[in-house]
Write a protein that holds these residues in place. Structure first.
Motif, mmCIF file in Angstrom:
data_model
loop_
_atom_site.group_PDB
_atom_site.id
_atom_site.type_symbol
_atom_site.label_atom_id
_atom_site.label_comp_id
_atom_site.label_asym_id
_atom_site.label_seq_id
_atom_site.Cartn_x
_atom_site.Cartn_y
_atom_site.Cartn_z
ATOM 1 N N SER A 196 0.827 -1.221 0.000
ATOM 2 C CA SER A 196 0.000 0.000 0.000
ATOM 3 C C SER A 196 0.859 1.268 0.000
ATOM 4 O O SER A 196 0.379 2.340 -0.351
ATOM 5 C CB SER A 196 -0.904 0.021 1.231
ATOM 6 O OG SER A 196 -0.145 0.266 2.404
ATOM 7 N N PHE B 84 1.453 2.814 2.449
ATOM 8 C CA PHE B 84 0.765 3.662 3.432
ATOM 9 C C PHE B 84 1.234 3.209 4.809
ATOM 10 O O PHE B 84 0.912 2.109 5.264
ATOM 11 C CB PHE B 84 -0.754 3.477 3.275
ATOM 12 C CG PHE B 84 -1.573 4.460 4.058
ATOM 13 C CD1 PHE B 84 -1.689 5.781 3.637
ATOM 14 C CD2 PHE B 84 -2.237 4.070 5.220
ATOM 15 C CE1 PHE B 84 -2.452 6.695 4.366
ATOM 16 C CE2 PHE B 84 -2.997 4.973 5.945
ATOM 17 C CZ PHE B 84 -3.102 6.291 5.511
ATOM 18 N N VAL C 240 1.631 3.331 8.819
ATOM 19 C CA VAL C 240 0.876 3.732 10.009
ATOM 20 C C VAL C 240 1.688 3.347 11.244
ATOM 21 O O VAL C 240 2.259 2.259 11.318
ATOM 22 C CB VAL C 240 -0.511 3.037 10.059
ATOM 23 C CG1 VAL C 240 -1.342 3.569 11.225
ATOM 24 C CG2 VAL C 240 -1.273 3.219 8.743
ATOM 25 N N ASN D 82 1.901 -1.038 10.852
ATOM 26 C CA ASN D 82 1.219 -2.010 9.994
ATOM 27 C C ASN D 82 2.208 -2.995 9.388
ATOM 28 O O ASN D 82 3.321 -2.648 9.021
ATOM 29 C CB ASN D 82 0.332 -1.346 8.926
ATOM 30 C CG ASN D 82 0.989 -0.229 8.149
ATOM 31 O OD1 ASN D 82 1.888 0.447 8.619
ATOM 32 N ND2 ASN D 82 0.534 -0.028 6.931
ATOM 33 N N GLU E 56 2.196 -5.741 6.481
ATOM 34 C CA GLU E 56 1.447 -6.250 5.327
ATOM 35 C C GLU E 56 1.950 -7.625 4.898
ATOM 36 O O GLU E 56 2.958 -8.125 5.418
ATOM 37 C CB GLU E 56 1.532 -5.226 4.183
ATOM 38 C CG GLU E 56 0.864 -3.918 4.589
ATOM 39 C CD GLU E 56 0.737 -2.906 3.470
ATOM 40 O OE1 GLU E 56 1.383 -3.071 2.413
ATOM 41 O OE2 GLU E 56 -0.018 -1.926 3.670
ATOM 42 N N CYS F 20 -3.198 -4.124 10.891
ATOM 43 C CA CYS F 20 -3.059 -2.679 11.110
ATOM 44 C C CYS F 20 -2.151 -2.383 12.304
ATOM 45 O O CYS F 20 -2.051 -3.188 13.250
ATOM 46 C CB CYS F 20 -4.420 -2.060 11.416
ATOM 47 S SG CYS F 20 -5.564 -2.053 10.044
ATOM 48 N N ALA F 21 -1.579 -1.185 12.293
ATOM 49 C CA ALA F 21 -0.678 -0.728 13.353
ATOM 50 C C ALA F 21 -1.351 -0.754 14.733
ATOM 51 O O ALA F 21 -0.744 -1.175 15.726
ATOM 52 C CB ALA F 21 -0.232 0.699 13.038
ATOM 53 N N GLU F 22 -2.591 -0.291 14.788
ATOM 54 C CA GLU F 22 -3.295 -0.176 16.074
ATOM 55 C C GLU F 22 -3.476 -1.547 16.723
ATOM 56 O O GLU F 22 -3.329 -1.703 17.937
ATOM 57 C CB GLU F 22 -4.668 0.472 15.885
ATOM 58 C CG GLU F 22 -4.625 1.899 15.362
ATOM 59 C CD GLU F 22 -4.605 1.997 13.830
ATOM 60 O OE1 GLU F 22 -4.081 1.083 13.166
ATOM 61 O OE2 GLU F 22 -5.100 2.998 13.310
ATOM 62 N N PRO G 28 -8.109 8.445 11.136
ATOM 63 C CA PRO G 28 -8.698 7.706 12.258
ATOM 64 C C PRO G 28 -8.468 6.199 12.121
ATOM 65 O O PRO G 28 -8.208 5.714 11.017
ATOM 66 C CB PRO G 28 -10.196 8.026 12.125
ATOM 67 C CG PRO G 28 -10.397 8.272 10.664
ATOM 68 C CD PRO G 28 -9.105 8.849 10.133
ATOM 69 N N PRO G 29 -8.556 5.449 13.211
ATOM 70 C CA PRO G 29 -8.391 3.992 13.109
ATOM 71 C C PRO G 29 -9.542 3.358 12.333
ATOM 72 O O PRO G 29 -10.670 3.854 12.402
ATOM 73 C CB PRO G 29 -8.398 3.527 14.572
ATOM 74 C CG PRO G 29 -9.054 4.620 15.350
ATOM 75 C CD PRO G 29 -8.793 5.889 14.597
ATOM 76 N N CYS G 30 -9.255 2.293 11.603
ATOM 77 C CA CYS G 30 -10.298 1.630 10.805
ATOM 78 C C CYS G 30 -11.324 0.967 11.732
ATOM 79 O O CYS G 30 -11.103 0.818 12.944
ATOM 80 C CB CYS G 30 -9.681 0.607 9.855
ATOM 81 S SG CYS G 30 -9.223 -0.946 10.647
ATOM 82 N N CYS H 86 -10.148 -2.017 13.826
ATOM 83 C CA CYS H 86 -9.296 -1.616 14.956
ATOM 84 C C CYS H 86 -10.137 -0.999 16.070
ATOM 85 O O CYS H 86 -9.898 -1.255 17.250
ATOM 86 C CB CYS H 86 -8.220 -0.636 14.502
ATOM 87 S SG CYS H 86 -6.922 -1.445 13.543
HETATM 88 N N1 THU Z 1 -3.939 0.570 8.243
HETATM 89 C C1 THU Z 1 -3.583 0.655 9.552
HETATM 90 O O1 THU Z 1 -2.481 0.258 9.953
HETATM 91 N N2 THU Z 1 -4.484 1.172 10.403
HETATM 92 C C2 THU Z 1 -5.719 1.616 10.068
HETATM 93 O O2 THU Z 1 -6.506 1.968 10.937
HETATM 94 C C3 THU Z 1 -6.094 1.699 8.668
HETATM 95 C C4 THU Z 1 -5.195 1.023 7.707
HETATM 96 C C5 THU Z 1 -2.979 -0.033 7.311
HETATM 97 C C6 THU Z 1 -3.413 -1.354 6.759
HETATM 98 C C7 THU Z 1 -2.643 -1.421 5.469
HETATM 99 O O3 THU Z 1 -1.338 -1.927 5.738
HETATM 100 C C8 THU Z 1 -2.518 0.034 5.040
HETATM 101 O O4 THU Z 1 -2.787 0.810 6.204
HETATM 102 C C9 THU Z 1 -3.464 0.446 3.924
HETATM 103 O O5 THU Z 1 -4.773 0.123 4.242
#
Ligand code: THU
Length: 160
Positions: free
Chosen positions: A42, A44, A46, A62, A64, A73-75, A110-112, A115
């Motif tokens: 990603s 992305f 976190v 995070n 992957e 996810c990181a949280e 914000p957290p997904c 999470c």
């Molecule tokens: N991700 C998190 O670590 N925390 C979240 O609350 C949302 C998404 C990560 C999961 C994945 O590795 C990347 O961000 C893209 O979705």
């Protein structure tokens, strides 16, 4: 028929420097964790950091996987590490920072949903609110006073 109105109040700070010193330190730990994220798919990253009642700070980022749903996810990495290492030690606060490797993110992330649900389990069990602070890589910081503020109508063990 009646309407059920759900209201939530979040605090928005222009910068991290407006927050108490211990929260600034917690967010710095989240930034440190974000830089070590494993997000080759990603791009992305976190970072999360949890301040425990015993003043220990637990970090997560995070992780992957080539089989996408196998990542985490990181949280949840941070929360599960805290739960595994310090069982029954309440969470005082959680700091989250997120951003893409392609540009500088200034939007608080914000957290997904998954999470939020995982974090609710800890908050319900400890019977004390967990404060959440989230931001991009820089810029504004949002504070939620409790998981309930970002997850109204939480499903918990009382329904089972
Ligand atoms: N991700 C998190 O670590 N925390 C979240 O609350 C949302 C998404 C990560 C999961 C994945 O590795 C990347 O961000 C893209 O979705």
């Amino acid at each position: 028929m009646k309407h059920l109105k759900i209201e939530t109040i979040l605090e928005v700070y222009d910068s991290l420097s407006e927050l108490p010193e211990n929260i600034q330190e917690l967010m710095h730990k989240a930034h440190e964790a974000r830089k070590k994220a494993y997000a080759p798919y990603s791009h992305f990253n976190v970072g999360a950091a949890i301040l425990l009642e015993n003043d220990v700070i637990v970090q997560g980022n995070n992780q992957e996987n080539a089989a996408f749903p196998s990542g985490l996810c990181a949280e949840r990495v941070a929360a599960f590490y805290a739960g595994a290492s310090f069982p029954n030690v309440p969470f005082k606060a959680l700091a989250i920072t997120a951003g893409s490797t392609k540009s500088i993110n200034k939007t608080p992330i914000p957290p997904c949903g998954a999470c939020r649900q995982s974090l609710a389990e800890y908050e319900v069990n400890q019977k004390k609110a967990i404060e959440i602070f989230f931001m991009g890589e820089t810029g504004k910081v949002v504070k939620a006073a409790s998981i309930k503020s970002v997850l109204p109508l939480v499903f918990d063990s009382s329904y089972l």
